[in-house]
Design a protein around this motif. Structure first.
Motif, PDB file in Angstrom:
ATOM      1  N   ILE A 132      15.475  12.459   0.709  1.00 55.95           N
ATOM      2  CA  ILE A 132      15.258  13.740   0.125  1.00 55.95           C
ATOM      3  C   ILE A 132      16.372  14.497  -0.278  1.00 55.95           C
ATOM      4  O   ILE A 132      17.358  14.628   0.564  1.00 55.95           O
ATOM      5  CB  ILE A 132      14.413  14.437   1.470  1.00 55.95           C
ATOM      6  CG1 ILE A 132      13.135  14.042   1.730  1.00 55.95           C
ATOM      7  CG2 ILE A 132      14.212  15.921   0.680  1.00 55.95           C
ATOM      8  CD1 ILE A 132      12.499  14.471   3.011  1.00 55.95           C
ATOM      9  N   LEU A 133      16.649  14.878  -1.480  1.00 54.89           N
ATOM     10  CA  LEU A 133      17.733  15.366  -2.078  1.00 54.89           C
ATOM     11  C   LEU A 133      17.722  17.089  -1.526  1.00 54.89           C
ATOM     12  O   LEU A 133      16.766  17.868  -1.853  1.00 54.89           O
ATOM     13  CB  LEU A 133      17.559  15.516  -3.446  1.00 54.89           C
ATOM     14  CG  LEU A 133      18.874  16.360  -4.351  1.00 54.89           C
ATOM     15  CD1 LEU A 133      20.186  15.348  -4.152  1.00 54.89           C
ATOM     16  CD2 LEU A 133      18.750  16.259  -5.529  1.00 54.89           C
ATOM     17  N   LEU A 134      18.983  17.266  -0.691  1.00 54.53           N
ATOM     18  CA  LEU A 134      18.765  18.770  -0.348  1.00 54.53           C
ATOM     19  C   LEU A 134      19.680  19.702  -1.286  1.00 54.53           C
ATOM     20  O   LEU A 134      19.310  20.659  -1.562  1.00 54.53           O
ATOM     21  CB  LEU A 134      19.571  18.876   1.129  1.00 54.53           C
ATOM     22  CG  LEU A 134      18.875  17.993   2.084  1.00 54.53           C
ATOM     23  CD1 LEU A 134      19.777  18.001   3.208  1.00 54.53           C
ATOM     24  CD2 LEU A 134      17.661  18.533   2.348  1.00 54.53           C
ATOM     25  N   VAL A 172      23.919  16.036  -1.501  1.00 54.67           N
ATOM     26  CA  VAL A 172      23.650  15.999  -0.248  1.00 54.67           C
ATOM     27  C   VAL A 172      22.193  15.598  -0.085  1.00 54.67           C
ATOM     28  O   VAL A 172      21.399  16.112  -0.555  1.00 54.67           O
ATOM     29  CB  VAL A 172      23.831  17.236   0.431  1.00 54.67           C
ATOM     30  CG1 VAL A 172      23.553  17.243   2.116  1.00 54.67           C
ATOM     31  CG2 VAL A 172      25.213  18.085   0.254  1.00 54.67           C
ATOM     32  N   LYS A 173      22.094  14.517   0.671  1.00 51.44           N
ATOM     33  CA  LYS A 173      20.628  14.104   0.780  1.00 51.44           C
ATOM     34  C   LYS A 173      20.276  13.609   2.380  1.00 51.44           C
ATOM     35  O   LYS A 173      21.272  13.559   3.051  1.00 51.44           O
ATOM     36  CB  LYS A 173      20.522  12.512  -0.039  1.00 51.44           C
ATOM     37  CG  LYS A 173      20.556  12.641  -1.303  1.00 51.44           C
ATOM     38  CD  LYS A 173      19.999  11.302  -1.940  1.00 51.44           C
ATOM     39  CE  LYS A 173      20.237  11.368  -3.441  1.00 51.44           C
ATOM     40  NZ  LYS A 173      19.775  10.042  -3.982  1.00 51.44           N
ATOM     41  N   GLU A 174      19.142  13.870   2.622  1.00 49.31           N
ATOM     42  CA  GLU A 174      18.537  13.546   3.920  1.00 49.31           C
ATOM     43  C   GLU A 174      17.571  12.360   4.128  1.00 49.31           C
ATOM     44  O   GLU A 174      16.632  12.346   3.386  1.00 49.31           O
ATOM     45  CB  GLU A 174      17.776  14.658   4.463  1.00 49.31           C
ATOM     46  CG  GLU A 174      17.284  14.574   5.919  1.00 49.31           C
ATOM     47  CD  GLU A 174      16.331  15.720   6.361  1.00 49.31           C
ATOM     48  OE1 GLU A 174      16.121  15.931   7.609  1.00 49.31           O
ATOM     49  OE2 GLU A 174      15.969  16.747   5.524  1.00 49.31           O
ATOM     50  N   VAL A 193      26.332  12.755   2.317  1.00 50.87           N
ATOM     51  CA  VAL A 193      27.102  13.499   1.495  1.00 50.87           C
ATOM     52  C   VAL A 193      27.935  12.463   0.400  1.00 50.87           C
ATOM     53  O   VAL A 193      28.657  11.545   0.982  1.00 50.87           O
ATOM     54  CB  VAL A 193      28.165  14.403   2.265  1.00 50.87           C
ATOM     55  CG1 VAL A 193      28.809  15.233   1.048  1.00 50.87           C
ATOM     56  CG2 VAL A 193      27.293  15.301   3.261  1.00 50.87           C
ATOM     57  N   TYR A 194      27.614  12.654  -0.707  1.00 48.93           N
ATOM     58  CA  TYR A 194      28.278  11.939  -1.627  1.00 48.93           C
ATOM     59  C   TYR A 194      29.267  12.849  -2.683  1.00 48.93           C
ATOM     60  O   TYR A 194      28.839  13.822  -3.123  1.00 48.93           O
ATOM     61  CB  TYR A 194      27.356  11.134  -2.677  1.00 48.93           C
ATOM     62  CG  TYR A 194      28.043  10.319  -3.876  1.00 48.93           C
ATOM     63  CD1 TYR A 194      28.569   9.154  -3.368  1.00 48.93           C
ATOM     64  CD2 TYR A 194      27.967  10.707  -5.097  1.00 48.93           C
ATOM     65  CE1 TYR A 194      29.367   8.472  -4.893  1.00 48.93           C
ATOM     66  CE2 TYR A 194      28.674  10.176  -6.266  1.00 48.93           C
ATOM     67  CZ  TYR A 194      29.314   8.853  -5.766  1.00 48.93           C
ATOM     68  OH  TYR A 194      29.982   8.387  -6.972  1.00 48.93           O
TER      69      TYR A 194
END
Length: 105
Positions: A49-51, A59-61, A68-69
């Motif tokens: 899921i893209l935050l 930032v993805k979950e 974090v990329y």
């Protein structure tokens, strides 16, 4: 050289639609060359899921991790890269705090 390969009807039907990956082997009893198609299972993994989209990354979950990329160009110089990293990590922290506040309210 001509070799005859034994292919099942199911594989033959799949072959008309697309490329079929598999393996060839020689049957020990009959001595015929047989093609066995691979049957890959679909992925059961939930997509991340893209935050938040950051200036140079995201930032993805996922189910188990927060990802974090960052990808910052080298030509900015060390000082600007460090300040950009600090700013983007602060933004990533803010989105995590906002997510927790929304979940518990």
């Amino acid at each position: 050289m001509i070799k005859k390969i034994e292919i099942s009807e199911e594989v033959s039907a799949r072959l008309t639609k697309k490329c079929v990956k598999g393996s060839l082997y020689k049957d020990k009893v009959t001595g015929k060359i047989i093609f066995r198609a691979y049957n890959p299972q679909p992925s059961r993994k939930k997509p991340d899921i893209l935050l938040r989209v950051l200036e140079h990354g995201w930032v993805k979950e996922s189910t188990q991790r927060i990802k974090v990329y960052e990808s910052i160009p080298k030509n900015l110089g060390t000082a600007r890269v460090c300040s950009t990293l600090d700013r983007e990590i602060k933004s990533a922290k803010e989105v995590l705090i906002d997510r927790d506040i929304i979940q518990f309210v």
